[in-house]
Design an enzyme around this catalytic site. Structure first.
Site, mmCIF file in Angstrom:
data_model
loop_
_atom_site.group_PDB
_atom_site.id
_atom_site.type_symbol
_atom_site.label_atom_id
_atom_site.label_comp_id
_atom_site.label_asym_id
_atom_site.label_seq_id
_atom_site.Cartn_x
_atom_site.Cartn_y
_atom_site.Cartn_z
ATOM 1 N N PRO A 33 42.746 28.785 36.880
ATOM 2 C CA PRO A 33 41.779 27.978 36.103
ATOM 3 C C PRO A 33 41.525 28.617 34.738
ATOM 4 O O PRO A 33 41.282 29.814 34.653
ATOM 5 C CB PRO A 33 40.512 28.021 36.960
ATOM 6 C CG PRO A 33 40.927 28.571 38.284
ATOM 7 C CD PRO A 33 42.163 29.376 38.067
ATOM 8 N N GLU A 34 41.623 27.800 33.691
ATOM 9 C CA GLU A 34 41.358 28.273 32.329
ATOM 10 C C GLU A 34 40.110 27.552 31.805
ATOM 11 O O GLU A 34 39.432 26.885 32.568
ATOM 12 C CB GLU A 34 42.587 28.014 31.444
ATOM 13 C CG GLU A 34 43.841 28.692 32.012
ATOM 14 C CD GLU A 34 45.098 28.410 31.179
ATOM 15 O OE1 GLU A 34 44.982 28.103 29.978
ATOM 16 O OE2 GLU A 34 46.200 28.493 31.752
ATOM 17 N N HIS A 52 39.346 31.010 53.966
ATOM 18 C CA HIS A 52 39.401 31.286 52.526
ATOM 19 C C HIS A 52 38.064 31.055 51.823
ATOM 20 O O HIS A 52 37.959 31.208 50.616
ATOM 21 C CB HIS A 52 40.470 30.419 51.857
ATOM 22 C CG HIS A 52 41.837 30.593 52.455
ATOM 23 N ND1 HIS A 52 42.481 31.812 52.484
ATOM 24 C CD2 HIS A 52 42.665 29.713 53.061
ATOM 25 C CE1 HIS A 52 43.661 31.671 53.075
ATOM 26 N NE2 HIS A 52 43.793 30.403 53.440
ATOM 27 N N ARG A 112 43.873 33.305 47.444
ATOM 28 C CA ARG A 112 44.564 34.549 47.066
ATOM 29 C C ARG A 112 43.610 35.696 46.757
ATOM 30 O O ARG A 112 44.047 36.800 46.464
ATOM 31 C CB ARG A 112 45.527 34.281 45.907
ATOM 32 C CG ARG A 112 46.664 33.352 46.372
ATOM 33 C CD ARG A 112 47.775 33.240 45.393
ATOM 34 N NE ARG A 112 48.435 34.508 45.123
ATOM 35 C CZ ARG A 112 49.384 34.650 44.211
ATOM 36 N NH1 ARG A 112 49.765 33.610 43.485
ATOM 37 N NH2 ARG A 112 49.959 35.820 44.015
#
Ligand code: ZN
Length: 301
Positions: free
Chosen positions: A2-3, A112, A131
């Site tokens: 995500p940016e 997660h 991750r």
């Protein structure tokens, strides 16, 4: 990853749902996501605090609470969703083409899900990160701009005034490739691989061009392009390649509008030349060898 446009979309969509609400319980399920603090003290530190404001700085999400700020970085695969009171989780899984299992629900709570903020009436903010490169930390009072991870950030590109920035903050003598400069969070906060490649294509600049070889009009064009691709990303609610989700659990649509990123080998949308994949600043990079010819990079500096 995500940016800026993805994080901005998350903040804008979370805002009406969570601002002013009280955190009843904070449930941290993976202690190592939390920086600089004993995970055992986290829940007690947040309990009963109100979310006064939620904002974005670079790629960080900042929740200003009554007594501290809760800061979240989504890392590579982080998702921050708002699950409304009447949401019922679908526990089923779907098998994707790669053989991976993905939860069916839009607000999955699974192995997660590393943080759950319970807001009362069954409303929840969920932080899920397969991750686990994401980060969570608390900063006392209103001190978050001084936190070492945030104080080093460069200007916010959307607020950038190009002429004064070029005169005072642009490293015009730098020998670095321009792509590396765009990825540097102390130069502009929030630009990552997707929007760096898109901005370079839009401004017709080869990603390997040393910064010092850029002429004044190219510098202006580059910064205008950065602003434009970020705005476009926000208009399309962000780019969802794999894990990025909006707070309502659905995907953004900017991936359908990208010119170069993720399109290596495919024809350029402008000139039909196959787009070239390379490695610049250790990052996978895609550019058009015709629209972004290497002329500036070859010039003697
Ligand atoms: Zn082209």
């Amino acid at each position: 990853m995500p940016e800026l446009p993805e994080v901005e979309t998350i903040v804008r969509m979370l805002l009406p749902n969570v601002e002013g609400k009280r955190i009843e319980t904070a449930e941290l399920r993976l202690g190592r996501m939390l920086l600089d603090m004993d995970p055992g003290n986290f829940s007690a530190a947040l309990k009963g605090q109100s979310i006064d404001r939620i904002l974005r700085r670079g790629k960080y999400i900042v929740m200003e609470l009554t007594e501290c700020a809760l800061v979240i970085h989504l890392g590579m695969t982080g998702q921050l969703t708002f699950s409304p009171a009447d949401y019922v989780e679908n526990a089923g899984f779907v098998r994707t083409v790669t053989g991976m299992q993905k939860p069916k629900g839009v607000h999955p709570v699974d192995k997660h899900t590393h943080l759950i903020l319970w807001l009362g009436n069954g409303e929840r903010i969920l932080f899920r990160d397969p991750r686990t490169f994401g980060k969570i930390f608390l900063v006392p009072a209103r001190e978050w701009p001084k936190h070492p991870r945030l104080s080093i950030l460069g200007e916010e590109p959307l607020q950038l005034r190009i002429k004064p920035f070029l005169e005072t903050r642009f490293p015009a003598a730098s020998a670095r490739p321009v792509k590396a400069l765009l990825l540097d969070q102390s130069f502009l906060a929030g630009v990552g691989n997707i929007y760096a490649d898109e901005a370079l294509f839009r401004s017709g600049i080869h990603p390997q061009t040393p910064v010092r070889n850029l002429k004044e009009p190219e510098r202006v064009r580059l910064l205008e392009a950065v602003k434009e691709v970020l705005r476009k990303g926000i208009r399309n609610s962000g780019t969802s390649f794999s894990d990025y989700r909006k707070p309502d659990g659905t995907a953004g649509s900017n991936q359908e509008k990208l010119q170069v990123y993720g399109r290596g080998g495919e024809p350029c949308r402008k000139c039909r030349t196959p787009l070239r994949k390379s490695l610049v600043a250790q990052r996978g990079t895609v550019h058009c060898p015709v629209c972004q010819a290497k002329s500036a990079a070859r010039r003697k500096s």
